[in-house]
Design a protein around this motif. Structure first.
Motif, PDB file in Angstrom:
ATOM      1  N   GLN A  14       0.826  -1.207   0.000  1.00 48.85           N
ATOM      2  CA  GLN A  14       0.000   0.000   0.000  1.00 48.85           C
ATOM      3  C   GLN A  14       0.868   1.268   0.000  1.00 48.85           C
ATOM      4  O   GLN A  14       0.562   2.252  -0.680  1.00 48.85           O
ATOM      5  CB  GLN A  14      -0.931   0.003   1.222  1.00 48.85           C
ATOM      6  N   ARG A  15       1.964   1.200   0.734  1.00 50.52           N
ATOM      7  CA  ARG A  15       2.884   2.349   0.782  1.00 50.52           C
ATOM      8  C   ARG A  15       3.452   2.617  -0.609  1.00 50.52           C
ATOM      9  O   ARG A  15       3.506   3.756  -1.068  1.00 50.52           O
ATOM     10  CB  ARG A  15       4.004   2.045   1.788  1.00 50.52           C
ATOM     11  N   GLU A  53       0.839   4.174  -2.952  1.00 54.97           N
ATOM     12  CA  GLU A  53       0.612   5.597  -2.669  1.00 54.97           C
ATOM     13  C   GLU A  53       1.822   6.443  -3.054  1.00 54.97           C
ATOM     14  O   GLU A  53       1.679   7.502  -3.686  1.00 54.97           O
ATOM     15  CB  GLU A  53       0.265   5.781  -1.189  1.00 54.97           C
ATOM     16  N   ASP A  54       3.018   5.994  -2.693  1.00 50.17           N
ATOM     17  CA  ASP A  54       4.230   6.773  -2.977  1.00 50.17           C
ATOM     18  C   ASP A  54       4.456   6.952  -4.478  1.00 50.17           C
ATOM     19  O   ASP A  54       4.927   8.004  -4.924  1.00 50.17           O
ATOM     20  CB  ASP A  54       5.475   6.093  -2.364  1.00 50.17           C
ATOM     21  N   ALA A  84       2.028   6.521  -6.827  1.00 43.27           N
ATOM     22  CA  ALA A  84       0.748   6.828  -7.497  1.00 43.27           C
ATOM     23  C   ALA A  84       0.410   5.761  -8.546  1.00 43.27           C
ATOM     24  O   ALA A  84       0.113   6.071  -9.703  1.00 43.27           O
ATOM     25  CB  ALA A  84       0.800   8.216  -8.130  1.00 43.27           C
ATOM     26  N   ARG A 113      -5.456  -1.209  -6.775  1.00 48.25           N
ATOM     27  CA  ARG A 113      -6.307  -1.228  -5.581  1.00 48.25           C
ATOM     28  C   ARG A 113      -6.176  -2.566  -4.881  1.00 48.25           C
ATOM     29  O   ARG A 113      -6.345  -3.612  -5.497  1.00 48.25           O
ATOM     30  CB  ARG A 113      -7.782  -1.024  -5.954  1.00 48.25           C
TER      31      ARG A 113
END
Length: 373
Positions: free
Chosen positions: A242-243, A246-247, A249, A253
């Motif tokens: 997940q990191r 997000e980092d 982009a 999902r």
């Protein structure tokens, strides 16, 4: 085929031993239990309580004895008690098989072992796994391997009798199907309207190749429209993955554990298998059955399972994996060819009935008295 004990007096009594159990082995034991019970065999499933909640062995007509996934003395004692009057014990997976060997001790009860996949470990643990494999292979009357690789491995490890197992993909459990959720609705729920949906399924663990998947997703982020990658599964890598998502982009999902995987897969444009999972990957089988083109890393028994009905790329090669997906998304004719090949390939796999029949023939072989000469 007979379902009688060696003495011909009462039904054959088998104990199925399951550890934590991956999806493939747990579903196989559930299917096997139902098929054996239907043929008059008494079945006890020794498995963790959560496995019975997830796979409902008791609903298949089996008795369930809760045995934790542990080789501590209490777990082995519980397993030994459950096996007391069994005609035959059948253990699934390396750790469950090792516990069965400990529980049976010096008893003459025949032990059948099914290896569903190859256990992975590094360093000192790899040496320990090899010792466990050798102990189990030599103690078992028959080792069933779900792929030719596993059968060869069992023979090299010292198995007296190693055979290729017929293992069917169990049909979907009716309670999990929802005919009111058509493909478009599933895609809308995931946020994949007007863009390709790529589906991966499996526990979030290192061997599954999710690092490769995220590396490839960087490439797909440059496409227009950007495909959405949906991953159904839970596991220890969740926070790390997940990191990264997000980092960087990334268009990915993490959906967590889902009980509607068949519907998610049916809504997808492509199915993705980026690493090693079960030797007979449930995702690969479901994708071919659902006519969803598959891109898979070439590991273990994947080629034996899918033949030419998938795009196979070198294991661990994120660029090759990304390129295969980009090519397929741009080539509707190739996708249709894979769909048709998938249906033909799936037709060659054993049915649940054939799987149960093979296992029962092994049981009969090991429990029927020798004819008088």
């Amino acid at each position: 085929m007979s379902s009688h004990s060696p003495h011909g007096q009462s039904p054959l009594r088998t104990v199925q031993v399951l550890g934590g159990g991956n999806a493939a082995s747990s579903a196989h034991v559930r299917s096997l239990a139902a098929g054996l019970v239907a043929r008059g065999v008494r079945v006890t499933v020794c498995a963790p309580t959560e496995s019975d909640h997830a796979y409902d062995f008791t609903g298949a007509g089996a008795d369930h004895v809760p045995v934790p996934r542990s080789s501590d003395p209490a777990s082995v004692a519980a397993l030994r008690a459950a096996c007391t009057d069994a005609d035959l014990v059948h253990a699934h997976g390396l750790h469950a098989s090792f516990r069965a060997v400990l529980a049976l001790g010096g008893r003459r009860t025949p032990l059948v072992v099914t290896w569903h996949n190859r256990a992975h470990a590094e360093g000192a643990r790899a040496h320990l796994l090899r010792l466990l494999e050798r102990r189990v292979a030599r103690a078992a009357a028959v080792v069933l391997g779900t792929t030719s690789d596993l059968v060869d491995r069992a023979r090299r490890t010292g198995a007296r009798d190693a055979r290729l197992a017929a293992v069917a993909l169990p049909g979907p459990r009716r309670a999990e199907e929802d005919p009111e959720r058509p493909r478009a609705k599933v895609r809308a729920e995931l946020g994949a309207i007007g863009r390709p949906l790529l589906m991966a399924v499996g526990s979030l663990e290192r061997p599954r190749g999710y690092d490769v998947l995220l590396d490839a997703a960087r490439v797909w982020g440059r496409l227009d429209p950007v495909p959405l990658v949906a991953v159904a599964g839970e596991g220890p890598l969740r926070a790390e993955l997940q990191r990264r998502i997000e980092d960087e982009a990334l268009p990915v999902r993490l959906l967590g554990r889902r009980d509607d995987v068949s519907e998610l897969l049916a809504a997808a444009d492509l199915a993705l298998l980026p690493g090693a999972g079960e030797s007979r990957s449930v995702l690969a089988q479901e994708a071919l059955h659902a006519r969803v083109p598959l891109v898979a890393a070439l590991t273990g028994g994947v080629r034996e399972l899918v033949g030419d009905a998938a795009e196979l790329v070198p294991h661990g090669d994120a660029d090759a994996f990304a390129d295969a997906v980009v090519r397929l998304l741009a080539d509707p004719e190739r996708r249709e060819l894979l769909r048709e090949s998938g249906i033909r390939q799936a037709a060659t796999w054993p049915s649940e009935d054939e799987t149960v029949a093979q296992v029962l023939s092994v049981y009969d072989e090991l429990t029927q008295p020798l004819p008088m000469i």
